[in-house]
Motif scaffolding. Sequence first.
Motif, PDB file in Angstrom:
ATOM      1  N   SER A 221       1.063 -27.767  -2.535  1.00  0.00           N
ATOM      2  CA  SER A 221       1.714 -29.070  -2.407  1.00  0.00           C
ATOM      3  C   SER A 221       1.237 -29.962  -3.541  1.00  0.00           C
ATOM      4  O   SER A 221       0.420 -30.849  -3.363  1.00  0.00           O
ATOM      5  N   GLY A 222       1.709 -29.649  -4.730  1.00  0.00           N
ATOM      6  CA  GLY A 222       1.207 -30.324  -5.915  1.00  0.00           C
ATOM      7  C   GLY A 222       2.040 -31.513  -6.327  1.00  0.00           C
ATOM      8  O   GLY A 222       2.967 -31.939  -5.642  1.00  0.00           O
ATOM      9  N   GLY A 223       1.700 -32.036  -7.493  1.00  0.00           N
ATOM     10  CA  GLY A 223       2.412 -33.184  -8.029  1.00  0.00           C
ATOM     11  C   GLY A 223       3.810 -32.815  -8.472  1.00  0.00           C
ATOM     12  O   GLY A 223       4.165 -31.645  -8.587  1.00  0.00           O
ATOM     13  N   GLY A 224       4.593 -33.819  -8.721  1.00  0.00           N
ATOM     14  CA  GLY A 224       5.972 -33.595  -9.111  1.00  0.00           C
ATOM     15  C   GLY A 224       6.284 -34.162 -10.481  1.00  0.00           C
ATOM     16  O   GLY A 224       6.305 -35.377 -10.660  1.00  0.00           O
ATOM     17  N   THR A 252       3.927 -43.485  -7.378  1.00  0.00           N
ATOM     18  CA  THR A 252       2.975 -42.371  -7.486  1.00  0.00           C
ATOM     19  C   THR A 252       3.322 -41.207  -6.567  1.00  0.00           C
ATOM     20  O   THR A 252       2.551 -40.253  -6.477  1.00  0.00           O
ATOM     21  N   ALA A 253       4.455 -41.266  -5.887  1.00  0.00           N
ATOM     22  CA  ALA A 253       4.822 -40.198  -4.953  1.00  0.00           C
ATOM     23  C   ALA A 253       5.149 -38.912  -5.703  1.00  0.00           C
ATOM     24  O   ALA A 253       5.586 -38.928  -6.865  1.00  0.00           O
ATOM     25  N   CYS A 254       4.985 -37.783  -5.026  1.00  0.00           N
ATOM     26  CA  CYS A 254       5.270 -36.501  -5.664  1.00  0.00           C
ATOM     27  C   CYS A 254       6.760 -36.299  -5.897  1.00  0.00           C
ATOM     28  O   CYS A 254       7.145 -35.453  -6.704  1.00  0.00           O
ATOM     29  N   ASN A 255       7.605 -37.056  -5.205  1.00  0.00           N
ATOM     30  CA  ASN A 255       9.048 -36.921  -5.406  1.00  0.00           C
ATOM     31  C   ASN A 255       9.622 -38.100  -6.182  1.00  0.00           C
ATOM     32  O   ASN A 255      10.792 -38.448  -6.031  1.00  0.00           O
ATOM     33  N   SER A 256       8.801 -38.725  -7.026  1.00  0.00           N
ATOM     34  CA  SER A 256       9.304 -39.803  -7.869  1.00  0.00           C
ATOM     35  C   SER A 256       9.796 -39.245  -9.203  1.00  0.00           C
ATOM     36  O   SER A 256       9.483 -38.117  -9.585  1.00  0.00           O
ATOM     37  N   LEU A 257      10.555 -40.031  -9.911  1.00  0.00           N
ATOM     38  CA  LEU A 257      11.155 -39.625 -11.186  1.00  0.00           C
ATOM     39  C   LEU A 257      10.158 -39.844 -12.330  1.00  0.00           C
ATOM     40  O   LEU A 257       9.508 -40.885 -12.400  1.00  0.00           O
ATOM     41  N   MET A 365      15.634 -38.749  -6.210  1.00  0.00           N
ATOM     42  CA  MET A 365      14.659 -37.704  -5.902  1.00  0.00           C
ATOM     43  C   MET A 365      13.943 -37.969  -4.581  1.00  0.00           C
ATOM     44  O   MET A 365      13.478 -37.052  -3.913  1.00  0.00           O
ATOM     45  N   ARG A 366      13.871 -39.215  -4.190  1.00  0.00           N
ATOM     46  CA  ARG A 366      13.150 -39.596  -2.986  1.00  0.00           C
ATOM     47  C   ARG A 366      13.840 -39.080  -1.721  1.00  0.00           C
ATOM     48  O   ARG A 366      13.272 -39.154  -0.630  1.00  0.00           O
ATOM     49  N   LEU A 367      15.056 -38.534  -1.872  1.00  0.00           N
ATOM     50  CA  LEU A 367      15.725 -37.923  -0.727  1.00  0.00           C
ATOM     51  C   LEU A 367      15.049 -36.623  -0.314  1.00  0.00           C
ATOM     52  O   LEU A 367      15.257 -36.148   0.811  1.00  0.00           O
ATOM     53  N   HIS A 368      14.241 -36.057  -1.198  1.00  0.00           N
ATOM     54  CA  HIS A 368      13.526 -34.805  -0.884  1.00  0.00           C
ATOM     55  C   HIS A 368      12.319 -35.162  -0.020  1.00  0.00           C
ATOM     56  O   HIS A 368      11.195 -35.324  -0.498  1.00  0.00           O
ATOM     57  N   LEU A 379       4.054 -32.563   6.486  1.00  0.00           N
ATOM     58  CA  LEU A 379       2.683 -32.712   6.019  1.00  0.00           C
ATOM     59  C   LEU A 379       2.642 -32.860   4.510  1.00  0.00           C
ATOM     60  O   LEU A 379       1.799 -33.570   3.966  1.00  0.00           O
ATOM     61  N   SER A 380       3.539 -32.190   3.826  1.00  0.00           N
ATOM     62  CA  SER A 380       3.574 -32.211   2.365  1.00  0.00           C
ATOM     63  C   SER A 380       4.882 -31.564   1.936  1.00  0.00           C
ATOM     64  O   SER A 380       5.727 -31.227   2.773  1.00  0.00           O
ATOM     65  N   ILE A 381       5.049 -31.393   0.640  1.00  0.00           N
ATOM     66  CA  ILE A 381       6.206 -30.682   0.097  1.00  0.00           C
ATOM     67  C   ILE A 381       5.674 -29.519  -0.729  1.00  0.00           C
ATOM     68  O   ILE A 381       4.896 -29.711  -1.661  1.00  0.00           O
ATOM     69  N   SER A 382       6.073 -28.318  -0.354  1.00  0.00           N
ATOM     70  CA  SER A 382       5.558 -27.124  -1.001  1.00  0.00           C
ATOM     71  C   SER A 382       6.407 -26.747  -2.205  1.00  0.00           C
ATOM     72  O   SER A 382       7.631 -26.718  -2.137  1.00  0.00           O
TER      73      SER A 382
END
Length: 417
Positions: A221-224, A252-257, A365-368, A379-382
């Motif tokens: 569940s790493g950075g994006g 700072t979210a992992c699903n940000s652009l 992207m935040r829709l993910h 819990l996270s996004i794999s």
Amino acid sequence: MSTVEEILATATAARALAPPPGDDRYAAYCDELAVRLGKHWDAVLDANAEDVARGAAKGLPESLVDRLRLTRDHLGVLVELAERVKSWLPAVTALGEPVTGELGFTARKVPKPLGVVLMIYEARPTVTVEGALLPVAVGNVAILRGGGEIAATNAALGGVIGEALTAAGLPGMAHVLAETDRRMVRELLKRYDAIDALIPRGSPSLVDHCRTTSAIPVIASGGGVNHLYVDRSADLDVVVDIALDAKLTEPTACNSLEMVLAHDEVADELVRRFEARPDAFTLRLDPRLRSADPRVVPLAGHDDGREFLDRSFGVRPVPDLDAALEHIRRHGSRHTEGVAATDPVVVDRFLRAADAAALVVNGSMRLHDGPTMGLGPELSISTGRLHVRGPVGLAALLTHSWAIRGRGAVRGTGGAR
């Protein structure tokens, strides 16, 4: 400070005593955790203030200090999460539908916890509650190790979580490690004999470290490092809306652009559309594009493949979709990739060729996000390819056994198949 052997012995004992998934005590735990978070939130905020002050004194960037900070608003978010988890438990922990074998016997899936889950994360204290809630609610034992920057907060949250477990009649199924000894982490990563799953949640370097130093199965569940390809057929007003939402709602979210890859024919006009927006952001602009906007800074070569972790994103012109796809293959983290286009041929080609846990068409992207997608709490996004890809929800924290009711059935001697 507990030793690794003591931590694992406690976790192993809790796993043996834990009731099976679906037991009423897990729903009670959700309720008790919500109540006790509210009861002790002032004490948690006091501990968190210590961490925030210490981080600021060390000169941590403001974006990182902000990730450490808890507020009263976070309490409502976490209480709502506990309620959502409780509401999803019956469906997630239900027995599978029976199937009938060739010889007339039946088989069905019986949900089982993964076992002992080690979660290593960085500076977000809300992750401590998430890690103690979702895995435990479906029967796992969770060992949680956050960054040293939130040690005081984690110590306070660990007490709240332990109190909730006891009140619900559950063994000590969540161990929040406030210790910051990295030797302990190294030792835990070696213990594939006692730990069943490893969930690193944080930077790509953290995920890579866990993958390369441990034999424990990893749910990555790493950075994006996420891109948006803007085709020449795109509606540029829509592009501006989705790009700014994908960056500014949680920078700072992992699903940000992080990077906009704009077709050469529309790149200059797209920059002008961004300039027309009054929002507070920084535009990191490729040297081939020009702007006099004070919010613009140069985009460097080393910015490719980088998470900016602030209110900024890059814009690079590309000659076509193929060039954009090549850039994504080289620099993306396979988390979330997007395309903005009205040409169905472009959309179809992008969906076939791009490879990420989520591919977004004409949207942020935040829709993910598990809840946003209707998949329940996550819990996270794999970003891995096996077991689970995308939102790591409650079902992904379970495995199963096949329960076969043979009714005397035998294979016979007809030969192996």
